[in-house]
Scaffold this motif. Sequence first.
Motif, short mmCIF file in Angstrom:
data_model
loop_
_atom_site.label_atom_id
_atom_site.label_comp_id
_atom_site.label_asym_id
_atom_site.label_seq_id
_atom_site.Cartn_x
_atom_site.Cartn_y
_atom_site.Cartn_z
N ILE A 102 0.75 -1.21 0.03
CA ILE A 102 -0.07 0.18 0.25
C ILE A 102 0.88 1.20 -0.06
O ILE A 102 0.63 2.25 -0.76
CB ILE A 102 -0.96 -0.07 1.28
N VAL A 103 1.96 1.26 0.84
CA VAL A 103 2.93 2.39 0.98
C VAL A 103 3.48 2.60 -0.46
O VAL A 103 3.64 3.78 -0.99
CB VAL A 103 3.66 2.32 1.88
N GLN A 104 3.93 1.38 -1.14
CA GLN A 104 4.51 1.52 -2.55
C GLN A 104 3.72 2.08 -3.72
O GLN A 104 4.17 2.53 -4.63
CB GLN A 104 5.25 0.02 -2.66
N ILE A 105 2.41 1.99 -3.32
CA ILE A 105 1.31 2.69 -4.29
C ILE A 105 1.64 4.20 -4.46
O ILE A 105 1.88 4.60 -5.78
CB ILE A 105 -0.06 2.42 -3.94
N PHE A 106 2.40 4.97 -3.53
CA PHE A 106 2.43 6.49 -3.62
C PHE A 106 4.06 6.57 -3.68
O PHE A 106 4.57 7.92 -3.90
CB PHE A 106 1.95 6.91 -2.15
N MET A 107 4.75 5.63 -4.29
CA MET A 107 6.25 5.85 -4.43
C MET A 107 6.27 5.45 -5.97
O MET A 107 5.99 4.58 -6.63
CB MET A 107 6.90 4.94 -3.88
N PRO A 108 6.87 6.62 -6.55
CA PRO A 108 6.81 6.52 -7.98
C PRO A 108 7.83 5.40 -8.81
O PRO A 108 7.52 5.17 -9.88
CB PRO A 108 7.59 7.96 -8.41
N ASN A 109 8.89 5.06 -8.03
CA ASN A 109 9.59 3.87 -8.49
C ASN A 109 9.52 2.62 -8.08
O ASN A 109 10.29 1.77 -8.01
CB ASN A 109 11.04 4.35 -8.69
N ARG A 110 8.34 2.29 -7.73
CA ARG A 110 7.94 1.04 -6.74
C ARG A 110 6.79 0.38 -7.23
O ARG A 110 6.05 1.16 -8.00
CB ARG A 110 7.60 1.24 -5.38
N TRP A 111 6.83 -1.03 -7.30
CA TRP A 111 5.92 -1.88 -7.97
C TRP A 111 4.93 -2.24 -6.78
O TRP A 111 5.39 -2.74 -5.74
CB TRP A 111 6.19 -2.95 -8.64
N THR A 112 3.55 -2.17 -7.02
CA THR A 112 2.68 -2.80 -5.92
C THR A 112 2.23 -3.96 -6.50
O THR A 112 1.50 -3.75 -7.69
CB THR A 112 1.53 -1.77 -5.60
N ASP A 113 2.48 -5.02 -5.94
CA ASP A 113 2.20 -6.43 -6.76
C ASP A 113 1.71 -7.48 -5.92
O ASP A 113 2.39 -7.80 -4.82
CB ASP A 113 3.62 -6.79 -7.27
#
Length: 144
Positions: A102-113
Amino acid sequence: MSKRNSINVLFLVSILFIIRLTMFPESSLEIGEGKGGINLVPFFTISDLLFHHSFGDFILNNIGNVVLFLPFGFFLPMRFKKIDNFSKSLLVGMLFSVSIEIVQIFMPNRWTDIDDVLLNTLGTGVGYSLFKALNKIEIYMKEG
């Protein structure tokens, strides 16, 4: 250092290691360098890596996600006595992994998977199972 303090430190280190690799770019592993995105289709990334990328990429992502959460699952029942069965350990591992995604959703270079959640949860379960197996061996050795 007491046994309890050692367990607390090792459990915290396992969490910090997970956060380090999931929240910050790591160029040596090519993590967090490209454009991010979202995958909500179970097994899509796993199969994509298997059939369309190198075997090394497949191993790094899939085995890496399992191994990343293995220490967490191992130290979890030592730190929290109420985590006394496999299902509880899986639930805690899954919730921790979902929180990261969920946190990674808001990070531009991260995949939420969703595949990361599946693999991280598996890693927690493997770690928990390893703890239980070693615990049984220790009890057996003391009795025999």
